[in-house]
Design an enzyme around this catalytic site. Structure first.
Site, PDB file in Angstrom:
ATOM      1  N   LYS A   1     133.540  57.493   5.603  1.00 47.58           N
ATOM      2  CA  LYS A   1     134.055  58.545   4.726  1.00 47.58           C
ATOM      3  C   LYS A   1     134.469  57.980   3.375  1.00 47.58           C
ATOM      4  O   LYS A   1     134.264  58.625   2.348  1.00 47.58           O
ATOM      5  CB  LYS A   1     135.247  59.265   5.377  1.00 47.58           C
ATOM      6  CG  LYS A   1     134.834  60.246   6.473  1.00 47.58           C
ATOM      7  CD  LYS A   1     136.000  61.152   6.843  1.00 47.58           C
ATOM      8  CE  LYS A   1     135.610  62.160   7.899  1.00 47.58           C
ATOM      9  NZ  LYS A   1     136.729  62.971   8.355  1.00 47.58           N
TER      10      LYS A   1
ATOM     11  N   LYS B   1     121.042  66.614  11.066  1.00 48.74           N
ATOM     12  CA  LYS B   1     121.923  67.505  11.820  1.00 48.74           C
ATOM     13  C   LYS B   1     122.217  68.789  11.030  1.00 48.74           C
ATOM     14  O   LYS B   1     122.358  68.734   9.807  1.00 48.74           O
ATOM     15  CB  LYS B   1     123.212  66.698  12.045  1.00 48.74           C
ATOM     16  CG  LYS B   1     124.212  67.279  12.967  1.00 48.74           C
ATOM     17  CD  LYS B   1     125.311  66.259  13.220  1.00 48.74           C
ATOM     18  CE  LYS B   1     126.574  66.711  12.527  1.00 48.74           C
ATOM     19  NZ  LYS B   1     127.808  66.226  13.115  1.00 48.74           N
TER      20      LYS B   1
ATOM     21  N   LYS C   1     126.853  72.502   7.065  1.00 47.18           N
ATOM     22  CA  LYS C   1     127.002  73.462   5.970  1.00 47.18           C
ATOM     23  C   LYS C   1     126.775  72.807   4.616  1.00 47.18           C
ATOM     24  O   LYS C   1     126.336  73.450   3.679  1.00 47.18           O
ATOM     25  CB  LYS C   1     128.431  74.031   5.983  1.00 47.18           C
ATOM     26  CG  LYS C   1     128.723  74.902   7.169  1.00 47.18           C
ATOM     27  CD  LYS C   1     128.724  76.368   6.825  1.00 47.18           C
ATOM     28  CE  LYS C   1     129.558  76.724   5.630  1.00 47.18           C
ATOM     29  NZ  LYS C   1     130.985  76.622   5.889  1.00 47.18           N
TER      30      LYS C   1
HETATM   31  P1  AMP Z   1     132.377  68.959  11.920  1.00 45.69           P
HETATM   32  O1  AMP Z   1     133.039  70.031  11.128  1.00 45.69           O
HETATM   33  O2  AMP Z   1     131.040  68.541  11.394  1.00 45.69           O
HETATM   34  O3  AMP Z   1     133.296  67.779  12.210  1.00 45.69           O
HETATM   35  O4  AMP Z   1     132.071  69.585  13.345  1.00 45.69           O
HETATM   36  C1  AMP Z   1     133.017  70.156  14.201  1.00 45.69           C
HETATM   37  C2  AMP Z   1     132.497  70.070  15.618  1.00 45.69           C
HETATM   38  O5  AMP Z   1     131.191  70.627  15.758  1.00 45.69           O
HETATM   39  C3  AMP Z   1     132.391  68.626  16.126  1.00 45.69           C
HETATM   40  O6  AMP Z   1     132.774  68.623  17.477  1.00 45.69           O
HETATM   41  C4  AMP Z   1     130.913  68.306  16.003  1.00 45.69           C
HETATM   42  O7  AMP Z   1     130.492  67.359  16.977  1.00 45.69           O
HETATM   43  C5  AMP Z   1     130.253  69.661  16.248  1.00 45.69           C
HETATM   44  N1  AMP Z   1     129.003  69.774  15.476  1.00 45.69           N
HETATM   45  C6  AMP Z   1     128.895  69.805  14.124  1.00 45.69           C
HETATM   46  N2  AMP Z   1     127.602  69.945  13.733  1.00 45.69           N
HETATM   47  C7  AMP Z   1     126.864  69.994  14.874  1.00 45.69           C
HETATM   48  C8  AMP Z   1     125.455  70.118  15.145  1.00 45.69           C
HETATM   49  N3  AMP Z   1     124.570  70.255  14.173  1.00 45.69           N
HETATM   50  N4  AMP Z   1     125.069  70.130  16.448  1.00 45.69           N
HETATM   51  C9  AMP Z   1     125.962  70.012  17.432  1.00 45.69           C
HETATM   52  N5  AMP Z   1     127.301  69.891  17.248  1.00 45.69           N
HETATM   53  C10 AMP Z   1     127.751  69.880  15.986  1.00 45.69           C
END
Ligand code: AMP
Ligand code: TRP
Length: 340
Positions: free
Chosen positions: A114, A201, A204
Site C-alpha cells: 500500500k 480481479k 471498483k
Molecule cells: P476490498 O474492498 O477489495 O478489500 O474487498 C472487500 C472484501 O471483498 C474482501 O474480503 C475481498 O477478499 C473481497 N473481494 C474483493 N474483490 C473481490 C473479487 N473480485 N472476487 C472475490 N472477492 C473479492
C-alpha cells in the site's frame, strides 16, 4: 447475545459493494450465520489510514450497514457494529501495541504494497503511521471479542498470523488464557475477475466497465454483462477457455445456476456455445440473485437519522462484549478499573 462469538469478520466501508465482494466475502458471512454465532464489523477507523474524505467516509459507513443488512446479515442472529462506535478497539489496540514488535510490523507485506502504491500513484512521500499500525488495530478488532474464527481472504493471512502472535505473547506475558488464538477460515470463495480485463480481479478502482455493482438496476447489469470481454469467434473444442469466458462461467456457478452452467459447458465442449447465450444466462442469474437485495435496500434507505440510531443500537451490543474484555485486560495489565 452478549457472550463471545465464534466467528468475527470485518470489512472497510468502501462505496457500494460489487458482485466480487459479495461472492468473495459477504455471501459467506450470511451463510456462516446459520451455523455459528457471528459478529461483523465495518472498520471505519481502518479507512483513514489512506487518503480519504470525511464526508464520503460517513456516507460510506452508513451505506455499508444498509448494504450488509440488505444482503442478509441478520441482526436477530448476528451482531453488526461500526468500529468507531466501539472505542474499546482503540484502547485495546494501544495496550496490544506493546505486545507486538516493530520488526513484526515491518514485515507486513500489505503495508509495503500500500505504501509503494501511494508513492507511485500520488508521488507523495507521506505514508501515515496509521497505515503501519493498521495490523495492531486489526488484532484488537478480533481479540476484543475473543473470537475463534476469522473468515478472510488469503491476502489477510499474514495479518491473522500477527494477531495470533499478539494473543500468544499477551497470554504468556500476563499469565492468562484470556485470548484464544484466532484461526483464519479460508472458505472456498470464488475470485471474480474484471468484466473488461478478465486477467485482473474485479474491483471498483478500474472503472464502471469492470464491475457489476450489487445494487445496480436490471438493465445496467444486463448491459455490462453483454459487453463483457470473451474472445473472438467460436471456441475450438480443445482450446483452453479464455479468462473472460471462464469468468462468466464462474459467476454463473457462484449464482448457483448449475443446471444452466452444465448445459452451456457441454455446448462449449462441443464447440457450439454462443457467447450471447452464456451472457444471457449470466445476466438472468445475476438479476435473480440481486433483485431481493435491491428490494430490501430500497426499504432501508431514506431516513438517515433513523438508520444512524439503529447503527448505534447495533453497535451497543458489540460494545458490551468489548467492554467486558477490556475490563479483564485492564486488570491483568496494571491499570485502574474503569468500571466498579
Ligand atoms: P476490498 O474492498 O477489495 O478489500 O474487498 C472487500 C472484501 O471483498 C474482501 O474480503 C475481498 O477478499 C473481497 N473481494 C474483493 N474483490 C473481490 C473479487 N473480485 N472476487 C472475490 N472477492 C473479492
Ligand atoms: N484488513 C481487512 C481487509 O482489508 C479488514 C479488517 C480489519 C478485518 N479488521 C479486521 C478482517 C478483523 C477480519 C478481522 O479485508
Amino acid at each position: 447475545m452478549t457472550s463471545t462469538p465464534d466467528v468475527l469478520s470485518c470489512i472497510q466501508p468502501t462505496a457500494d459493494l460489487h458482485v466480487g465482494n459479495y461472492f468473495g466475502a459477504v455471501a459467506n458471512w450470511v451463510k456462516l450465520q446459520q451455523t455459528h454465532r457471528c459478529i461483523y464489523g465495518i472498520v471505519d477507523f481502518h479507512a483513514i489510514t489512506m487518503p480519504y474524505d470525511p464526508v464520503a467516509l460517513r456516507k460510506n459507513t452508513r451505506n455499508m450497514v444498509i448494504d450488509l443488512l440488505a444482503c442478509g446479515v441478520d441482526p436477530e442472529k448476528s451482531i453488526l457494529f461500526v468500529q468507531s462506535l466501539v472505542p474499546e478497539h482503540c484502547e485495546l489496540c494501544w495496550i496490544l501495541s506493546s505486545q507486538c514488535s516493530f520488526g513484526d510490523l515491518s514485515r507486513m507485506t500489505q503495508f509495503k504494497d500500500k505504501s509503494q502504491k501511494l508513492q507511485s500513484e500520488s508521488g507523495d512521500d507521506y505514508i501515515s503511521a496509521g497505515l503501519f499500525f493498521y495490523p495492531v488495530l486489526q488484532a484488537a478488532d478480533i481479540l476484543a471479542y475473543r473470537a475463534s474464527y476469522v473468515p478472510v481472504g488469503k491476502d489477510q493471512e499474514q495479518h491473522l498470523e500477527l494477531s495470533r502472535g499478539i494473543a500468544r505473547r499477551f497470554n504468556q506475558r500476563f499469565n492468562t488464557d484470556l485470548f484464544p488464538e484466532p484461526k483464519p477460515l479460508f472458505t472456498q470463495t470464488p475470485r471474480i475477475m474484471s468484466l473488461a480485463q478478465p486477467e485482473s480481479k474485479m474491483s471498483k478502482s478500474a472503472g464502471p466497465k469492470h464491475y457489476v455493482g450489487l445494487f445496480e438496476e436490471e438493465a445496467s447489469i444486463r448491459k455490462k454483462i453483454k459487453s463483457a470481454v470473451t474472445d473472438t469467434g467460436l471456441p475450438a473444442a480443445e482450446e483452453t477457455m479464455s479468462p473472460g469466458v471462464a469468468n462468466l462461467f464462474e459467476i454463473l456457478r457462484a449464482c448457483q445456476a448449475d443446471i444452466a452452467a452444465d448445459q452451456l459447458q457441454t455446448d462449449y465442449q462441443a464447440g457450439q456455445l454462443k457467447y450471447a447465450q452464456l451472457k444471457g444466462a449470466v445476466g438472468d442469474a445475476l438479476v435473480a440473485l440481486t433483485e431481493p437485495f435491491r428490494r430490501r435496500r430500497q426499504a432501508l434507505v431514506g431516513d438517515e437519522a433513523m438508520i444512524d440510531q439503529q447503527i448505534r443500537q447495533l453497535s451497543e451490543q458489540a460494545r458490551q462484549i468489548a467492554a467486558d474484555t477490556l475490563n479483564r485486560v485492564r486488570k491483568l495489565t496494571g491499570f485502574p478499573k474503569s468500571q466498579p
